[in-house]
Design a protein around this motif. Structure first.
Motif, PDB file in Angstrom:
ATOM      1  N   TYR A 192      -8.790  -0.459  -0.387  1.00 48.91           N
ATOM      2  CA  TYR A 192      -7.570   0.333  -0.525  1.00 48.91           C
ATOM      3  C   TYR A 192      -6.743  -0.304  -1.632  1.00 48.91           C
ATOM      4  CZ  TYR A 192      -5.121  -3.319   2.106  1.00 48.91           C
ATOM      5  OH  TYR A 192      -4.577  -4.510   2.511  1.00 48.91           O
ATOM      6  N   ASP A 193      -5.839   0.475  -2.201  1.00 53.43           N
ATOM      7  CA  ASP A 193      -4.992  -0.021  -3.287  1.00 53.43           C
ATOM      8  C   ASP A 193      -3.657  -0.514  -2.764  1.00 53.43           C
ATOM      9  OD1 ASP A 193      -6.776   0.502  -5.360  1.00 53.43           O
ATOM     10  OD2 ASP A 193      -5.992   2.507  -5.726  1.00 53.43           O
ATOM     11  N   VAL A 194      -3.180  -1.588  -3.374  1.00 54.96           N
ATOM     12  CA  VAL A 194      -1.796  -2.010  -3.207  1.00 54.96           C
ATOM     13  C   VAL A 194      -1.167  -1.926  -4.592  1.00 54.96           C
ATOM     14  CG1 VAL A 194      -2.141  -3.457  -1.178  1.00 54.96           C
ATOM     15  CG2 VAL A 194      -2.352  -4.468  -3.455  1.00 54.96           C
ATOM     16  N   SER A 240       0.849  -1.186   0.000  1.00 58.50           N
ATOM     17  CA  SER A 240       0.000   0.000   0.000  1.00 58.50           C
ATOM     18  C   SER A 240       0.890   1.243   0.000  1.00 58.50           C
ATOM     19  CB  SER A 240      -0.902   0.013   1.236  1.00 58.50           C
ATOM     20  OG  SER A 240      -0.125   0.234   2.409  1.00 58.50           O
TER      21      SER A 240
END
Length: 115
Positions: free
Chosen positions: A73-75, A32
């Motif tokens: 959420y983005d990784v 992240s």
């Protein structure tokens, strides 16, 4: 992305210490932005700016994750595998090799394209 970035663009990106650290860190496992900020000893805005530039050149990709509370959420994962610069007949050329996405990545891209 429709065309490869120029040698100046790639050289500028790879000359940036934070961009190199992000590529190195995400080449081993998806991370992240917050994890990258800690790993690179950089502020979150610095990491987000570098990630945006790397994403524009398809050198990293984002994947959505779900935390235990159900928030997305983005990784980020490095796509860059190799950069080759050649000089022939007075001109430079650049070749960028990217990693092939695995089956889960292809499924995610397909699903996100349906939204």
């Amino acid at each position: 992305m429709s065309e490869e970035p120029g040698i100046e663009t790639v050289a500028e990106l790879l000359d940036d210490e934070y961009a190199r650290e992000i590529l190195a860190a995400t080449s081993t496992e998806p991370m992240s932005a917050e994890e990258l900020a800690d790993a690179c000893d950089a502020s979150p805005p610095t990491v987000y700016r570098r990630l945006e530039r790397l994403r524009e050149q398809d050198l990293v990709v984002a994947q959505q994750q779900l935390d235990p509370q159900g928030h997305h959420y983005d990784v980020f994962r490095a796509q860059l595998s190799r950069v080759t610069v050649d000089l022939a007949d007075g001109e430079y050329s650049i070749d960028i090799e990217r990693r092939e996405p695995d089956a889960a990545d292809r499924f995610t891209e397909l699903f996100e394209g349906l939204k």
